[in-house]
Design a protein around this motif. Structure first.
Motif, mmCIF file in Angstrom:
data_model
loop_
_atom_site.group_PDB
_atom_site.id
_atom_site.type_symbol
_atom_site.label_atom_id
_atom_site.label_comp_id
_atom_site.label_asym_id
_atom_site.label_seq_id
_atom_site.Cartn_x
_atom_site.Cartn_y
_atom_site.Cartn_z
ATOM 1 N N ASP A 112 -16.958 -13.374 30.644
ATOM 2 C CA ASP A 112 -15.511 -13.306 30.819
ATOM 3 C C ASP A 112 -14.927 -14.700 30.974
ATOM 4 O O ASP A 112 -15.624 -15.632 31.362
ATOM 5 C CB ASP A 112 -15.194 -12.483 32.071
ATOM 6 N N VAL A 113 -13.615 -14.811 30.710
ATOM 7 C CA VAL A 113 -12.986 -16.134 30.717
ATOM 8 C C VAL A 113 -13.151 -16.871 32.035
ATOM 9 O O VAL A 113 -13.418 -18.068 32.057
ATOM 10 C CB VAL A 113 -11.482 -16.079 30.364
ATOM 11 N N THR A 114 -12.990 -16.143 33.140
ATOM 12 C CA THR A 114 -13.070 -16.835 34.434
ATOM 13 C C THR A 114 -14.490 -17.344 34.667
ATOM 14 O O THR A 114 -14.683 -18.459 35.159
ATOM 15 C CB THR A 114 -12.688 -15.877 35.573
ATOM 16 N N ILE A 115 -15.466 -16.525 34.309
ATOM 17 C CA ILE A 115 -16.862 -16.922 34.481
ATOM 18 C C ILE A 115 -17.189 -18.052 33.508
ATOM 19 O O ILE A 115 -17.922 -18.987 33.835
ATOM 20 C CB ILE A 115 -17.805 -15.728 34.228
ATOM 21 N N ALA B 271 -15.335 -20.465 32.453
ATOM 22 C CA ALA B 271 -14.902 -21.752 32.982
ATOM 23 C C ALA B 271 -15.867 -22.243 34.061
ATOM 24 O O ALA B 271 -16.237 -23.416 34.092
ATOM 25 C CB ALA B 271 -13.483 -21.624 33.549
ATOM 26 N N GLN B 272 -16.313 -21.324 34.926
ATOM 27 C CA GLN B 272 -17.238 -21.732 35.991
ATOM 28 C C GLN B 272 -18.554 -22.249 35.420
ATOM 29 O O GLN B 272 -19.073 -23.270 35.856
ATOM 30 C CB GLN B 272 -17.530 -20.540 36.908
ATOM 31 N N LEU C 250 -19.212 -23.401 32.400
ATOM 32 C CA LEU C 250 -19.057 -24.658 31.666
ATOM 33 C C LEU C 250 -18.949 -25.836 32.638
ATOM 34 O O LEU C 250 -19.554 -26.885 32.439
ATOM 35 C CB LEU C 250 -17.823 -24.608 30.779
ATOM 36 N N ARG C 251 -18.189 -25.612 33.704
ATOM 37 C CA ARG C 251 -18.019 -26.664 34.689
ATOM 38 C C ARG C 251 -19.363 -27.033 35.309
ATOM 39 O O ARG C 251 -19.699 -28.203 35.477
ATOM 40 C CB ARG C 251 -17.059 -26.179 35.772
ATOM 41 N N VAL D 168 -21.467 -29.027 32.794
ATOM 42 C CA VAL D 168 -21.006 -30.399 32.640
ATOM 43 C C VAL D 168 -21.348 -31.233 33.873
ATOM 44 O O VAL D 168 -21.846 -32.359 33.764
ATOM 45 C CB VAL D 168 -19.486 -30.410 32.373
ATOM 46 N N ARG E 201 -12.860 -29.317 25.778
ATOM 47 C CA ARG E 201 -12.963 -29.592 27.197
ATOM 48 C C ARG E 201 -14.318 -30.186 27.599
ATOM 49 O O ARG E 201 -14.436 -30.778 28.652
ATOM 50 C CB ARG E 201 -12.748 -28.300 27.989
ATOM 51 N N VAL E 202 -15.341 -29.934 26.809
ATOM 52 C CA VAL E 202 -16.692 -30.287 27.229
ATOM 53 C C VAL E 202 -17.249 -31.508 26.491
ATOM 54 O O VAL E 202 -17.979 -32.305 27.056
ATOM 55 C CB VAL E 202 -17.632 -29.068 27.028
#
Lengths: 298, 329, 335
Positions: C190-193, C195-196, C198-199, C202, C224-225
């Motif tokens: 899911d989108v929220t997961i 982002a987590q 990927l963060r 990185v 973004r990455v």
């Protein structure tokens, strides 16, 4: 409001599923060999009255136990004669009718029962599924040969009894496979789409589900045909299947077994034909699975 | 009984509860897939429905398509309760477009058979007029008439999705449920399908319920947006209202998670600590409180009431103090 | 593409051919790139572009029937073209590791998280079970999993998708690899997961100074990455360069087309017509010459059938393959 009319967008790629199937069928050696052999045997069985050189029931005690030509016999009886002087080739040819009839009819009966149960269980789920799964387990707990022996012992052996007993016993694999395939197809979105269109349940089962599981059905049909043919031979060998003087390959092996040490060809010839038929059917089944398997469909 | 102000689609306090039992002797548990959902969609509008997987989006779509019946509450089309209509009648007014065009078309049927199925099932017209209707709709969705005799396996993903759209539209429904219609497609094909959906809506005055996890796509296509979390609509607003001034902390977190192609920005920190909760055992109070960066003491014990806002509705204790009237829906 | 100083991974003219019924599928054709420690390269492309095959070729995980050729394929001084199966096994999971798209299928359901986490470490390093478990707990904590010690005894099906992907990342980091290849690591989430995760990737990659190749179709993720971006189309890298340059000055018609296809919040007008790339990806079976994008390109000219030069933008690291000097036919006429 025709949208983009780009030449490449209009390009339809590749052959139709039918063309693809045809191409794969003719490129599959196992399928071609197995299918060819089965087809040959079917033709032989249908044309038995024309092809058989003698009456398969005609006894001639003067010509008993003549060897086949390759063991020094005469061309009058190419595969020799049995202990009653009946032409072995003619009995073999007529025996093909019995074997194929049993295979086809038993597989048809059990196929109808098993498919109906499996598809119902897979499509409706819930209670229906519980009942069907229970019945499958009960059936799997019964030893086929013993049950067949008991039934034949009660009702007496005959072609009809053997066919009906096998037909009523061999549906388990149909039910298991059809249930699993239906479960898989039922979850596809085109089934949901058909329901959203307002299709009736019979229509969905017949036009959306069945065409997509029929390939698995065909494979099980071939397996169960081979299974039924072998069981008939076994029952006839035990004297509980087809009764003499009807020519059946299992019966021929049985009748030849007393003289097996002196005239081994009496057992070997029907044995080899039986082996070849079952092998051919299995090759055909494997081939059909290969050419229709979804992982081959790109 | 419909007039201009009657919403073409309305859900009134719809709930769907599944009873599940894991194992033969395990205790029965109830799963509230949809929890007291009320929604209205105006004729010609596009309601975007967003939320994480497992939030009940797809169950809602199934209820609207008549594939599931709500446990409580009712669905109204043009002000008429759907329960009074049978599935076949419903089918002429609501049609779906599914996510995966590789699964939504029967591989054993020709394109003409697939598209004309609704007409044949409902006995609309004879063979000749059905054939004509298929040709017309193919032209509308941008496919040449000669694909009629092709099979799905011969087409690309984008072409298949056009076929699925043609099937959905051939009975001229009023409402189309688009369940992730582009998420299985490549980027370049996705934009073609989105453009087509936009054109079709303008041309035929269609109403869409557009379910997607791609917020950029929802923002692009929708007129109103509903944000769903664990079976409840936590915020509902116009597109401008939601995307420019999201109020609910969950909506804000969803929007922060959108990755625009801007290399100057790094990966956002959404501060949504814990994972998505198990819907069988939802958290007490406000379902979102374990993940909420702005949680108040009462959030873990008291479920927030739905409040009407200038632009829609919201369920969050942060807005209790505001002079918002309790919702009357 | 220009030489990167002291690259840990260096690829030159990598070519992958797959024999298929009726010819050869030229899946990847002559791609070059370099990757330094601590750098992230994003390979972006649509389905069938060959991006996943490229990663498998580096890991030596290609199906045997696929023919791999290259002028150079070097990982930290090791010639991967000459490395045998034993050498590759000693590298994989140890000095280079991979994170797959589907955390459900890439974890073995029959083993506990702890078993799977420690497996590579016990195999490649001379450590005891206790030390391996300590390292596993340390890494689970690092990827943000709470109650890490108790998770070791759990099975994959007891974890959510996001948690499983965190476990996959921890697993990839167990032996302190120098190269991580992540193939669509967040597509199933899911989108929220997303982002987590990927963060997390990185942050860890920077902290541990690992080189990373991230393969994705999502331009938002790339922007973004990535430090460096490689846009792949039909088996070729059509545009490469630093992320800022590629997104700031997209030059190849395909890159520009892709960026026009996606609605960008705040930039694209709501409800407006989106850009499209008409047509379909060409078949790569048989003779493939010229620019593979010419059948869908609005700038296509007759010269596109011939050899396509590699050009550089003002920034030397930003390269693209196009017959047009600026990626646009119109600019040439006016010039």
């Amino acid at each position: 409001m025709a949208t983009t009319t780009d030449p490449l967008l209009e390009e339809i790629q590749g052959p139709t599923p039918g063309q693809l199937l045809r191409r794969r069928v003719f490129g599959h050696h196992g399928l071609m060999i197995g299918g060819g052999l089965v087809a040959l045997l079917v033709v032989v069985a249908i044309l038995a009255p024309v092809l058989a050189p003698h009456d398969p029931y005609a006894q001639s005690l003067l010509e008993r136990l003549q060897p086949p030509v390759f063991l020094g016999g005469s061309w009058e009886h190419p595969l020799g004669t049995d202990h009653l002087g009946r032409d072995y080739l003619s009995r073999l040819i007529y025996g093909a009718r019995v074997s194929l009839m049993i295979g086809v009819i038993a597989a048809l009966i059990s196929g109808l029962i098993g498919t109906a149960m499996g598809v119902a269980a897979g499509y409706f789920g819930g209670r229906v599924d519980m009942v069907v799964t229970f019945l499958i387990n009960v059936r799997l707990a019964m030893p086929v040969v013993l049950v067949a022996l008991a039934v034949v012992a009660i009702f007496g052996g005959s072609l009809q009894v053997v066919i009906i007993v096998l037909g009523l016993l061999l549906w388990d694999r149909f039910a298991v496979v059809m249930r699993a395939s239906t479960l898989q197809v039922r979850g596809r979105e085109y089934v949901a789409a058909a329901r959203a269109i307002g299709c009736s349940t019979p229509r969905i089962v017949l036009t959306e589900i069945m065409p997509n599981i029929v390939n698995n059905l065909i494979v099980v049909v071939t397996l169960e045909m081979a299974h039924a043919i072998l069981l008939e031979a076994a029952l006839s060998f035990l004297g509980l299947g087809v009764q003499p003087p009807t020519p059946s390959w299992g019966l021929m092996v049985s009748e030849g077994k007393q003289m097996m040490l002196f005239e081994p060809w009496l057992v070997m010839i029907p044995g080899i034909v039986l082996f070849l038929l079952v092998l051919a059917i299995n090759l055909m089944g494997d081939g059909l699975r290969d050419v229709t398997a979804p992982e081959n469909r790109s | 009984m419909s007039d201009a102000t009657t919403p073409v689609l309305e859900l009134r306090n719809v709930s769907k509860v599944y009873t599940i039992r894991q194992g033969l002797f395990a205790e029965r548990k109830s799963l509230r897939a949809i929890d007291d959902v009320s929604l209205k969609v105006e004729r010609g509008g596009v309601l975007g429905l967003v939320g994480e997987s497992g939030c009940g989006k797809s169950t809602l779509a199934k209820i609207l398509l008549g594939l599931e019946t709500p446990t409580t509450g009712e669905v109204l089309i043009d002000g008429e309760p759907v329960g009074a209509q049978d599935r076949r009648k419903l089918a002429r007014r609501i049609q779906p477009i599914f996510q995966d065009p590789y699964s939504s078309l029967n591989p054993r049927k020709s394109i003409a058979d697939i598209i004309s199925l609704p007409l044949r099932v409902h006995g609309i017209g004879d063979a000749a007029s059905q054939d004509k209707a298929v040709r017309e709709i193919l032209d509308i969705v941008g496919l040449p008439a000669r694909v009629m005799n092709s099979y799905p396996s011969q087409m690309s993903g984008g072409q298949r999705q056009r076929v699925a759209i043609a099937r959905a539209l051939i009975m001229k429904p009023e409402i189309v449920i688009c369940d992730e219609p582009t998420s299985a497609l490549d980027v370049s094909v996705q934009s073609q399908i989105l453009n087509l959906l936009g054109e079709l809506r303008r041309e035929f005055g269609l109403t869409y319920l557009f379910i997607s996890h791609n917020l950029a796509v929802v923002e692009h296509l929708a007129t109103r947006v509903a944000v769903m979390y664990l079976g409840r609509i936590v915020e509902e607003a116009s597109v401008a209202g939601l995307f420019d001034h999201a109020r609910h902390p969950y909506s804000q977190a969803l929007l922060e998670s959108v990755l625009t192609p801007d290399p100057a920005l790094g990966v956002p920190d959404t501060q949504l600590g814990a994972a998505y909760p198990n819907p069988i055992a939802p958290p007490s109070g406000c379902h979102f409180h374990p993940r909420c960066p702005k949680a108040l003491p009462q959030c873990s014990s008291v479920a927030p009431r739905p409040l009407t806002t200038a632009d829609g509705r919201i369920e969050c204790h942060l807005f209790d103090e505001e002079k918002a009237e309790p919702a009357t829906a | 593409m220009t030489e990167t100083r002291d690259p840990i991974l260096s690829v030159r003219n990598l070519t992958l051919d797959i024999p298929v019924g009726g010819g050869t599928l030229h899946a990847v054709r002559g791609i070059d790139f370099d990757l330094a420690r601590g750098e992230t390269l994003c390979i972006v492309g649509e389905s069938g572009s060959g991006k996943s095959l490229t990663s498998l070729a580096i890991m030596g995980l290609l199906a045997p029937r696929i023919e791999r050729r290259a002028d150079r394929l070097e990982f930290d001084g090791v010639d991967l073209l000459k490395a045998g199966p034993r050498k590759m096994r000693s590298l994989r999971g140890n000095r280079m590791s991979m994170i797959f798209q589907e955390p459900m299928t890439s974890l073995n359901p029959a083993y506990t998280i702890g078993d799977q986490l420690t497996e590579a470490l016990l195999l490649h390093r001379n450590v005891g079970k206790k030390a391996a478990r300590d390292r596993a707990v340390e890494l689970l904590e690092k990827v943000g999993i709470t109650a890490a010690a108790s998770r070791l005894g759990q099975f994959p099906h007891q974890l959510s998708g996001g948690l499983r992907q965190r476990v996959m990342i921890a697993m990839a980091l167990m032996c302190e690899p120098e190269l991580i290849i992540a193939d669509e690591p967040t597509t199933a989430l899911d989108v929220t997961i997303q982002a987590q995760i990927l963060r997390l990737l990185v942050d860890l990659q920077r902290e541990m100074n690992v080189a990373m190749i991230l393969i994705t179709h999502d331009l938002g993720v790339v922007a973004r990455v990535a430090d460096k971006v490689a846009v792949m189309y039909a088996g070729e890298l059509v545009e490469t360069g630093p992320a800022g340059a590629v997104f700031g000055q997209p030059t190849h018609p395909y890159t520009r087309g892709l960026l026009r296809c996606i609605p960008v919040p705040g930039k694209t007008e709501r409800g407006a017509e989106l850009g499209t790339i008409p047509g379909i990806v060409p078949s790569l079976v048989g003779d493939v010459s010229g620019c593979p994008f010419r059948t869908r390109c609005e700038e296509a000219v007759a010269a596109c059938r011939g050899a396509i030069p590699l050009r550089h933008r003002s920034d030397d690291a930003h390269a693209f393959r196009c017959v047009h000097e600026t990626g646009m036919a119109t600019a040439e006429v006016s010039a």
